[in-house]
Scaffold this motif. Structure first.
Motif, PDB file in Angstrom:
ATOM      1  N   GLN A  48      -7.583   6.405  -0.543  1.00 31.61           N
ATOM      2  CA  GLN A  48      -6.621   6.728   0.515  1.00 31.61           C
ATOM      3  C   GLN A  48      -6.295   8.219   0.515  1.00 31.61           C
ATOM      4  O   GLN A  48      -6.210   8.853   1.572  1.00 31.61           O
ATOM      5  N   GLY A 100      -7.624   1.597  -4.845  1.00 31.20           N
ATOM      6  CA  GLY A 100      -7.872   2.213  -3.543  1.00 31.20           C
ATOM      7  C   GLY A 100      -7.002   3.416  -3.247  1.00 31.20           C
ATOM      8  O   GLY A 100      -7.183   4.068  -2.217  1.00 31.20           O
ATOM      9  N   ARG A 106       0.855  -1.187   0.000  1.00 26.76           N
ATOM     10  CA  ARG A 106       0.000   0.000   0.000  1.00 26.76           C
ATOM     11  C   ARG A 106       0.885   1.229   0.000  1.00 26.76           C
ATOM     12  O   ARG A 106       1.896   1.265   0.703  1.00 26.76           O
TER      13      ARG A 106
END
Length: 149
Positions: free
Chosen positions: A90, A86, A2
């Protein structure tokens, strides 16, 4: 992995300019405009980047010092290869965290359904349109968010 969402640094400038060109084409900000944004960081600008060892996304906010004034989301972009992973979400989480208790406005091209869906998912609602605002006569959708208390 991430990405880390962090404040932009001066060394991010070339990657931001390049990513803006990829994402916005003829509507991209010039390198000089990006330099101006960086010069205003201590005044009223917040630039967040999604960092995976390289910049894969960013959000630019205009955050006036007067709390009653609205915050504007000026730009959100994610590299095409990283979309729908995503990262945009975020960036929005971190951006909205910086706007607690304030009203936030943004505009988005009416055809950008994925961005509109993202913003609606965060509680933004359409408040108006600018007819024919973008090249080719496309409308700009104006959206507003206000943190629920």
């Amino acid at each position: 992995m991430r990405p880390a969402i962090r404040a932009a640094r001066a060394e991010d400038l070339p990657e931001l300019v390049a990513l803006d060109e990829v994402c916005f084409g003829s509507e991209a900000w010039s390198a000089g405009a990006w330099v101006d944004e960086f010069e205003r960081l201590s005044e009223d600008r917040v630039i967040l980047v999604a960092d995976e060892g390289r910049v894969v996304g960013y959000a630019v906010l205009l955050v006036p010092p007067v709390l009653e004034d609205v915050v504007e989301v000026l730009r959100v972009a994610v590299t095409p290869a990283e979309r729908r992973t995503g990262i945009g979400g975020q960036l929005m989480v971190m951006a909205l965290d910086r706007c607690a208790g304030r009203t936030v406005l943004l505009e988005v091209a009416a055809s950008n359904e994925s961005a509109i869906g993202l913003y609606r998912g965060f509680g933004f609602g359409e408040i108006s349109r600018r007819r024919g605002y973008y090249g080719g006569g496309e409308d700009a959708v104006i959206m507003r968010w206000r943190e629920e208390t």
